[in-house]
Design an enzyme around this catalytic site. Structure first.
Site, PDB file in Angstrom:
ATOM      1  N   LYS A 166      62.696  34.813  39.645  1.00 18.15           N
ATOM      2  CA  LYS A 166      62.101  34.357  38.393  1.00 18.15           C
ATOM      3  C   LYS A 166      61.710  32.888  38.527  1.00 18.15           C
ATOM      4  O   LYS A 166      62.507  32.063  38.981  1.00 18.15           O
ATOM      5  CB  LYS A 166      63.126  34.554  37.273  1.00 18.15           C
ATOM      6  CG  LYS A 166      62.644  34.254  35.882  1.00 18.15           C
ATOM      7  CD  LYS A 166      63.778  34.540  34.905  1.00 18.15           C
ATOM      8  CE  LYS A 166      63.387  34.186  33.483  1.00 18.15           C
ATOM      9  NZ  LYS A 166      64.533  34.391  32.556  1.00 18.15           N
ATOM     10  N   HIS A 180      60.633  30.940  35.919  1.00 17.98           N
ATOM     11  CA  HIS A 180      60.679  30.225  34.639  1.00 17.98           C
ATOM     12  C   HIS A 180      62.075  30.403  34.041  1.00 17.98           C
ATOM     13  O   HIS A 180      62.888  31.184  34.535  1.00 17.98           O
ATOM     14  CB  HIS A 180      59.616  30.755  33.682  1.00 17.98           C
ATOM     15  CG  HIS A 180      59.756  32.215  33.373  1.00 17.98           C
ATOM     16  ND1 HIS A 180      59.307  33.200  34.222  1.00 17.98           N
ATOM     17  CD2 HIS A 180      60.331  32.866  32.321  1.00 17.98           C
ATOM     18  CE1 HIS A 180      59.569  34.386  33.699  1.00 17.98           C
ATOM     19  NE2 HIS A 180      60.207  34.216  32.553  1.00 17.98           N
TER      20      HIS A 180
END
Length: 218
Positions: free
Chosen positions: A104, A106
Protein backbone atom coordinates in the site's frame (compact mmCIF):
# COMPACT_ATOMS: atom_id res chain seq x y z
CA UNK A 1 -5.55 -44.14 9.31
CA UNK A 2 -8.90 -42.67 8.30
CA UNK A 3 -10.31 -41.37 11.59
CA UNK A 4 -13.85 -40.09 12.12
CA UNK A 5 -12.50 -36.53 12.21
CA UNK A 6 -10.81 -37.02 8.84
CA UNK A 7 -13.98 -38.50 7.36
CA UNK A 8 -15.94 -35.49 8.56
CA UNK A 9 -13.45 -33.07 7.02
CA UNK A 10 -13.38 -34.87 3.65
CA UNK A 11 -17.18 -34.83 3.52
CA UNK A 12 -17.19 -31.18 4.62
CA UNK A 13 -14.90 -30.27 1.70
CA UNK A 14 -17.01 -32.24 -0.76
CA UNK A 15 -20.26 -30.67 0.43
CA UNK A 16 -18.72 -27.22 -0.06
CA UNK A 17 -17.48 -28.20 -3.57
CA UNK A 18 -13.94 -27.57 -2.37
CA UNK A 19 -12.73 -31.13 -2.93
CA UNK A 20 -13.54 -31.94 -6.54
CA UNK A 21 -12.84 -34.86 -8.86
CA UNK A 22 -12.20 -34.69 -12.60
CA UNK A 23 -9.30 -33.45 -14.73
CA UNK A 24 -7.33 -30.52 -13.32
CA UNK A 25 -3.88 -28.93 -13.52
CA UNK A 26 -2.12 -28.00 -10.28
CA UNK A 27 0.00 -24.88 -9.68
CA UNK A 28 3.04 -27.05 -10.34
CA UNK A 29 1.66 -28.01 -13.78
CA UNK A 30 0.69 -31.58 -12.97
CA UNK A 31 -2.47 -33.16 -14.34
CA UNK A 32 -4.48 -34.44 -11.38
CA UNK A 33 -7.79 -36.32 -10.95
CA UNK A 34 -8.64 -34.36 -7.81
CA UNK A 35 -8.34 -30.75 -6.79
CA UNK A 36 -8.73 -28.78 -3.57
CA UNK A 37 -9.93 -25.19 -4.04
CA UNK A 38 -10.52 -23.42 -0.74
CA UNK A 39 -11.68 -20.42 -2.74
CA UNK A 40 -15.02 -22.23 -3.10
CA UNK A 41 -15.94 -21.73 0.56
CA UNK A 42 -18.59 -19.07 0.32
CA UNK A 43 -21.00 -19.10 3.28
CA UNK A 44 -20.86 -18.16 6.93
CA UNK A 45 -21.57 -21.74 8.01
CA UNK A 46 -18.76 -23.06 5.82
CA UNK A 47 -16.11 -20.63 7.05
CA UNK A 48 -17.20 -21.18 10.65
CA UNK A 49 -16.92 -24.95 10.21
CA UNK A 50 -13.56 -24.62 8.48
CA UNK A 51 -12.25 -22.47 11.30
CA UNK A 52 -13.20 -25.17 13.82
CA UNK A 53 -11.35 -27.85 11.88
CA UNK A 54 -8.20 -25.74 11.65
CA UNK A 55 -8.42 -24.56 15.27
CA UNK A 56 -8.75 -28.16 16.43
CA UNK A 57 -5.64 -29.14 14.48
CA UNK A 58 -3.64 -26.20 15.84
CA UNK A 59 -4.82 -26.79 19.40
CA UNK A 60 -4.21 -30.53 19.36
CA UNK A 61 -0.61 -30.22 18.16
CA UNK A 62 0.17 -28.27 21.31
CA UNK A 63 2.70 -26.06 19.52
CA UNK A 64 3.62 -22.75 21.14
CA UNK A 65 3.31 -19.60 19.05
CA UNK A 66 2.81 -15.86 19.31
CA UNK A 67 1.00 -15.04 16.07
CA UNK A 68 -0.65 -16.59 13.01
CA UNK A 69 0.06 -15.67 9.38
CA UNK A 70 -2.18 -16.27 6.37
CA UNK A 71 -0.54 -15.77 2.94
CA UNK A 72 -2.60 -13.81 0.41
CA UNK A 73 -5.02 -14.61 -0.94
CA UNK A 74 -6.51 -17.90 0.21
CA UNK A 75 -4.66 -17.85 3.51
CA UNK A 76 -6.46 -14.65 4.54
CA UNK A 77 -9.91 -16.15 5.30
CA UNK A 78 -8.26 -19.30 6.63
CA UNK A 79 -6.15 -17.53 9.26
CA UNK A 80 -9.06 -15.26 10.18
CA UNK A 81 -11.46 -18.17 10.66
CA UNK A 82 -8.86 -20.17 12.59
CA UNK A 83 -8.11 -17.28 14.94
CA UNK A 84 -11.80 -16.77 15.65
CA UNK A 85 -12.40 -20.48 16.27
CA UNK A 86 -9.35 -20.78 18.53
CA UNK A 87 -10.90 -18.17 20.78
CA UNK A 88 -14.48 -19.47 20.60
CA UNK A 89 -13.59 -23.13 21.06
CA UNK A 90 -10.51 -23.01 23.29
CA UNK A 91 -10.35 -19.44 24.68
CA UNK A 92 -6.97 -18.98 23.03
CA UNK A 93 -6.79 -15.36 21.88
CA UNK A 94 -3.98 -15.19 19.33
CA UNK A 95 -3.11 -12.28 17.01
CA UNK A 96 -3.11 -12.85 13.28
CA UNK A 97 -1.91 -11.04 10.19
CA UNK A 98 -1.71 -11.41 6.43
CA UNK A 99 -0.05 -9.76 3.47
CA UNK A 100 -1.19 -7.73 0.51
CA UNK A 101 0.00 -8.84 -2.90
CA UNK A 102 1.12 -5.26 -3.55
CA UNK A 103 2.37 -2.84 -0.90
CA UNK A 104 0.00 0.00 0.00
CA UNK A 105 1.43 3.39 -0.98
CA UNK A 106 -0.93 5.58 1.07
CA UNK A 107 -2.12 5.80 4.67
CA UNK A 108 0.08 3.64 6.90
CA UNK A 109 1.56 1.94 3.84
CA UNK A 110 3.28 -1.42 3.94
CA UNK A 111 2.27 -4.88 2.79
CA UNK A 112 1.06 -6.43 6.07
CA UNK A 113 -2.41 -6.17 7.57
CA UNK A 114 -3.34 -6.95 11.18
CA UNK A 115 -0.79 -7.80 13.83
CA UNK A 116 2.65 -6.25 13.43
CA UNK A 117 5.27 -8.95 14.12
CA UNK A 118 8.19 -8.10 16.38
CA UNK A 119 11.62 -9.64 16.83
CA UNK A 120 11.48 -12.95 18.64
CA UNK A 121 7.90 -13.79 17.65
CA UNK A 122 7.07 -17.42 16.90
CA UNK A 123 4.76 -17.45 13.89
CA UNK A 124 2.66 -20.29 12.48
CA UNK A 125 1.41 -20.33 8.89
CA UNK A 126 -2.19 -21.17 7.98
CA UNK A 127 -2.47 -22.30 4.33
CA UNK A 128 -4.67 -24.49 2.14
CA UNK A 129 -2.57 -27.08 0.26
CA UNK A 130 1.08 -27.85 -0.45
CA UNK A 131 1.74 -29.45 -3.82
CA UNK A 132 5.29 -28.54 -4.86
CA UNK A 133 6.17 -26.10 -2.06
CA UNK A 134 6.09 -23.03 -4.33
CA UNK A 135 3.80 -21.01 -2.06
CA UNK A 136 5.98 -21.66 0.99
CA UNK A 137 9.07 -20.39 -0.79
CA UNK A 138 7.14 -17.25 -1.67
CA UNK A 139 5.91 -16.82 1.91
CA UNK A 140 9.14 -17.16 3.88
CA UNK A 141 10.80 -14.00 2.49
CA UNK A 142 7.68 -12.05 3.48
CA UNK A 143 7.93 -13.28 7.06
CA UNK A 144 11.68 -12.73 7.29
CA UNK A 145 11.27 -9.18 5.98
CA UNK A 146 8.90 -8.23 8.81
CA UNK A 147 11.35 -8.97 11.65
CA UNK A 148 13.53 -11.56 13.32
CA UNK A 149 10.70 -14.07 13.62
CA UNK A 150 10.80 -17.86 13.67
CA UNK A 151 8.38 -20.23 11.96
CA UNK A 152 8.37 -23.87 13.02
CA UNK A 153 4.83 -25.02 12.18
CA UNK A 154 2.44 -24.79 9.25
CA UNK A 155 -1.16 -25.99 9.07
CA UNK A 156 -2.89 -27.03 5.84
CA UNK A 157 -6.07 -28.70 4.65
CA UNK A 158 -4.57 -31.47 2.50
CA UNK A 159 -1.15 -33.06 2.27
CA UNK A 160 -0.95 -34.22 -1.35
CA UNK A 161 2.18 -36.29 -0.46
CA UNK A 162 3.75 -35.31 -3.77
CA UNK A 163 7.38 -35.24 -4.80
CA UNK A 164 8.83 -31.75 -4.72
CA UNK A 165 11.83 -30.37 -6.58
CA UNK A 166 14.07 -33.29 -5.66
CA UNK A 167 13.44 -36.95 -6.52
CA UNK A 168 12.61 -39.11 -3.53
CA UNK A 169 11.43 -36.23 -1.36
CA UNK A 170 7.95 -34.80 -0.95
CA UNK A 171 7.44 -31.05 -1.03
CA UNK A 172 6.67 -31.22 2.68
CA UNK A 173 9.98 -32.99 3.36
CA UNK A 174 11.76 -30.25 1.41
CA UNK A 175 9.96 -27.53 3.34
CA UNK A 176 11.04 -29.10 6.62
CA UNK A 177 14.65 -29.48 5.47
CA UNK A 178 14.91 -26.05 3.84
CA UNK A 179 13.05 -23.95 6.40
CA UNK A 180 12.75 -26.14 9.49
CA UNK A 181 8.96 -26.05 9.25
CA UNK A 182 6.83 -28.99 10.35
CA UNK A 183 3.68 -29.26 8.27
CA UNK A 184 0.46 -30.48 9.87
CA UNK A 185 -2.43 -31.52 7.59
CA UNK A 186 -6.07 -32.18 8.35
CA UNK A 187 -6.04 -35.02 5.80
CA UNK A 188 -3.70 -36.61 3.25
CA UNK A 189 -4.29 -37.87 -0.28
CA UNK A 190 -4.19 -41.39 1.12
CA UNK A 191 -7.05 -40.51 3.48
CA UNK A 192 -9.05 -39.26 0.47
CA UNK A 193 -8.23 -42.42 -1.49
CA UNK A 194 -9.33 -44.56 1.46
CA UNK A 195 -12.57 -42.61 1.80
CA UNK A 196 -13.33 -43.06 -1.91
CA UNK A 197 -12.75 -46.80 -1.77
CA UNK A 198 -15.16 -47.10 1.17
CA UNK A 199 -18.01 -45.41 -0.74
CA UNK A 200 -19.79 -46.59 -3.85
CA UNK A 201 -19.88 -44.63 -7.09
CA UNK A 202 -16.15 -43.94 -7.43
CA UNK A 203 -15.06 -47.13 -9.17
CA UNK A 204 -13.92 -45.26 -12.31
CA UNK A 205 -12.01 -42.69 -10.29
CA UNK A 206 -9.97 -45.07 -8.17
CA UNK A 207 -7.60 -46.24 -10.98
CA UNK A 208 -6.92 -42.59 -11.87
CA UNK A 209 -6.15 -41.78 -8.24
CA UNK A 210 -3.87 -44.81 -8.02
CA UNK A 211 -2.04 -43.89 -11.22
CA UNK A 212 -1.53 -40.31 -10.09
CA UNK A 213 -0.31 -41.36 -6.66
CA UNK A 214 2.05 -43.92 -8.18
CA UNK A 215 3.54 -41.25 -10.44
CA UNK A 216 3.84 -38.32 -8.06
CA UNK A 217 3.31 -39.39 -4.46
CA UNK A 218 5.76 -40.72 -1.92
Amino acid sequence: MLTEQKKQFIEFMMTADVLRFGDFITKSGRNTPYFVNTGNYRTGAQIAGLGKFYAGLVHNTGCSFDAMFGPAYKGIPLVTACAGALYNEYKEDKPYFFNRKEAKDHGEGGSLVGYKPKDGDRVIIIEDVITAGTAVRETMPILKACGDVSCKDMFISVNRCEVGQNPGKTAIMEVQEEFGIKVHALVTVRDIREWLSAHGGYEALLPKMDAYMAKYCI
